[in-house]
Scaffold this motif. Structure first.
Motif, PDB file in Angstrom:
ATOM      1  N   ALA A 146     -11.839  49.430  40.522  1.00  0.00           N
ATOM      2  CA  ALA A 146     -10.504  49.247  41.083  1.00  0.00           C
ATOM      3  C   ALA A 146      -9.570  50.290  40.487  1.00  0.00           C
ATOM      4  N   SER A 147      -8.469  50.517  41.185  1.00  0.00           N
ATOM      5  CA  SER A 147      -7.495  51.508  40.718  1.00  0.00           C
ATOM      6  C   SER A 147      -6.101  51.082  41.142  1.00  0.00           C
ATOM      7  N   VAL A 148      -5.127  51.347  40.292  1.00  0.00           N
ATOM      8  CA  VAL A 148      -3.720  51.174  40.655  1.00  0.00           C
ATOM      9  C   VAL A 148      -3.011  52.493  40.373  1.00  0.00           C
ATOM     10  N   CYS A 149      -2.147  52.884  41.279  1.00  0.00           N
ATOM     11  CA  CYS A 149      -1.380  54.114  41.073  1.00  0.00           C
ATOM     12  C   CYS A 149      -0.110  54.023  41.903  1.00  0.00           C
ATOM     13  N   THR A 150       1.003  54.248  41.278  1.00  0.00           N
ATOM     14  CA  THR A 150       2.272  54.216  41.986  1.00  0.00           C
ATOM     15  C   THR A 150       3.207  55.271  41.415  1.00  0.00           C
ATOM     16  N   ASP A 151       3.708  56.127  42.271  1.00  0.00           N
ATOM     17  CA  ASP A 151       4.669  57.140  41.833  1.00  0.00           C
ATOM     18  C   ASP A 151       6.014  56.516  41.493  1.00  0.00           C
ATOM     19  N   ARG A 152       6.308  55.391  42.138  1.00  0.00           N
ATOM     20  CA  ARG A 152       7.603  54.750  41.899  1.00  0.00           C
ATOM     21  C   ARG A 152       7.765  54.339  40.440  1.00  0.00           C
ATOM     22  N   HIS A 154       5.508  55.372  38.019  1.00  0.00           N
ATOM     23  CA  HIS A 154       4.812  56.352  37.174  1.00  0.00           C
ATOM     24  C   HIS A 154       3.683  55.702  36.379  1.00  0.00           C
ATOM     25  N   VAL A 155       2.884  54.907  37.074  1.00  0.00           N
ATOM     26  CA  VAL A 155       1.774  54.198  36.447  1.00  0.00           C
ATOM     27  C   VAL A 155       0.493  54.519  37.205  1.00  0.00           C
ATOM     28  N   ALA A 156      -0.581  54.794  36.458  1.00  0.00           N
ATOM     29  CA  ALA A 156      -1.897  54.996  37.064  1.00  0.00           C
ATOM     30  C   ALA A 156      -2.958  54.520  36.085  1.00  0.00           C
ATOM     31  N   ALA A 157      -3.936  53.788  36.597  1.00  0.00           N
ATOM     32  CA  ALA A 157      -5.022  53.269  35.763  1.00  0.00           C
ATOM     33  C   ALA A 157      -6.199  52.931  36.666  1.00  0.00           C
ATOM     34  N   ASN A 170      -6.271  53.304  30.999  1.00  0.00           N
ATOM     35  CA  ASN A 170      -4.839  53.393  31.288  1.00  0.00           C
ATOM     36  C   ASN A 170      -4.356  54.804  30.963  1.00  0.00           C
ATOM     37  N   PHE A 171      -4.321  55.666  31.987  1.00  0.00           N
ATOM     38  CA  PHE A 171      -4.109  57.084  31.701  1.00  0.00           C
ATOM     39  C   PHE A 171      -2.722  57.619  32.059  1.00  0.00           C
ATOM     40  N   PRO A 219      -8.488  61.027  43.521  1.00  0.00           N
ATOM     41  CA  PRO A 219      -7.518  62.125  43.414  1.00  0.00           C
ATOM     42  C   PRO A 219      -6.996  62.394  42.011  1.00  0.00           C
ATOM     43  N   TRP A 220      -7.107  61.433  41.110  1.00  0.00           N
ATOM     44  CA  TRP A 220      -6.603  61.623  39.746  1.00  0.00           C
ATOM     45  C   TRP A 220      -7.750  61.698  38.746  1.00  0.00           C
ATOM     46  N   ALA A 221      -8.928  62.097  39.215  1.00  0.00           N
ATOM     47  CA  ALA A 221     -10.125  62.107  38.370  1.00  0.00           C
ATOM     48  C   ALA A 221      -9.954  63.003  37.147  1.00  0.00           C
ATOM     49  N   GLU A 222      -9.503  64.226  37.344  1.00  0.00           N
ATOM     50  CA  GLU A 222      -9.370  65.149  36.211  1.00  0.00           C
ATOM     51  C   GLU A 222      -8.395  64.618  35.175  1.00  0.00           C
ATOM     52  N   GLU A 223      -7.271  64.093  35.634  1.00  0.00           N
ATOM     53  CA  GLU A 223      -6.281  63.534  34.717  1.00  0.00           C
ATOM     54  C   GLU A 223      -6.863  62.364  33.930  1.00  0.00           C
ATOM     55  N   ALA A 224      -7.598  61.495  34.607  1.00  0.00           N
ATOM     56  CA  ALA A 224      -8.171  60.320  33.955  1.00  0.00           C
ATOM     57  C   ALA A 224      -9.257  60.707  32.956  1.00  0.00           C
TER      58      ALA A 224
END
Length: 269
Positions: A146-152, A154-157, A170-171, A219-224
């Motif tokens: 599972a994944s959560v990501c919201t620009d509003r 600024h959280v992604a995990a 939690n990245f 889409p956020w693989a490298e960052e994670a």
């Protein structure tokens, strides 16, 4: 739930209000259960039950006081992600049967297509679990994600869960990761991510998670993946802004003898 937001905004949400919220929530659950029963009764009366697959599920759960929270949030506790899933199809599914297999919501469409005898389009992800409905082996996936990501906010995990363990990366912002032994700690109260005895478990789970990222073009693989190289030993603060800017819940974690304990505070917005 709207009046509850007003109470939260005025700082007047106490034990009485929480009990009222719980009563309303279980009232909604009872109402939905009654409505679903009416649908099933109608299918029986019309003689359509033998030709109709009924699937009941939900997009997420509710914390309702678990871990000191209400409603939902950017976290992966089972209260939120282990959603109800019930199937009724008299010709195939034995009433009252229960499966402990790990399935994902992306498996629903392939299963429906399988039961209908239709081919699965190439771009459809997921795997059919029709074999479980037919009484076959109670095995489907080694892990779910599972994944959560919201620009509003600024959280992604992201999260990987096996039958025994759950690992949360939690990245964004970079915070302490989470590892729970669901066999010995089903309430997910003791974070083992900093316990050196579980480094091998985390390595294995990260391997599953990173492979899933590559397969799904996350889409956020490298960052994670880069964040995973530098685990955080503590949490400074995680802010969950609710509907109104004046109400912010601040969570902090402190290293304790038995792991990480979570504390809740309030900060005026």
């Amino acid at each position: 739930f709207e009046p509850m937001w007003d109470l939260l905004d005025r700082g007047r949400f106490g034990e009485r209000e929480f009990k009222e919220l719980m009563a309303h929530y279980y009232g909604y659950v009872s109402y939905i259960d009654k409505c679903l029963g009416q649908v099933l009764d109608a299918l029986d009366k019309l003689g359509l039950s033998e030709d109709t697959v009924v699937i009941f599920t939900s997009d997420h759960g509710e914390l309702m006081g678990s871990h000191g929270c209400i409603f939902k949030g950017f976290m992966f506790y089972d209260e939120l992600f282990n959603v109800p899933f019930i199937v009724r199809y008299p010709p195939l599914v034995r009433p009252g049967s229960v499966s402990r297999a790990l399935i994902s919501t992306i498996d629903v469409l392939p299963t429906i297509l399988d039961l209908a005898g239709l081919p699965r389009p190439p771009r459809v992800r997921g795997r059919s679990f029709a074999h479980i409905l037919k009484g076959g082996p109670d095995r489907h996936r080694r892990a779910v994600f599972a994944s959560v990501c919201t620009d509003r906010f600024h959280v992604a995990a992201c999260m990987v869960r096996t039958r025994r363990f759950k690992y949360c990366l939690n990245f964004r912002p970079r915070q302490v990761d989470e590892l729970y032994d669901l066999q010995n700690d089903p309430g997910e109260l003791r974070n083992l991510a900093l316990d050196p005895n579980y480094r091998g478990v985390i390595r294995d789970l990260q391997g599953l998670l990173f492979r899933w990222m590559r397969e799904t073009h996350y889409p956020w693989a490298e960052e994670a993946m880069e964040a995973a190289k530098n685990p955080r030993p503590y949490i400074r603060a995680i802010n969950f802004e609710f509907k109104r800017p004046s109400e912010v819940l601040v969570w902090s974690a402190h290293r304790g003898i038995s792991g990480l304990r979570w504390e809740r505070g309030r900060m005026a917005g």
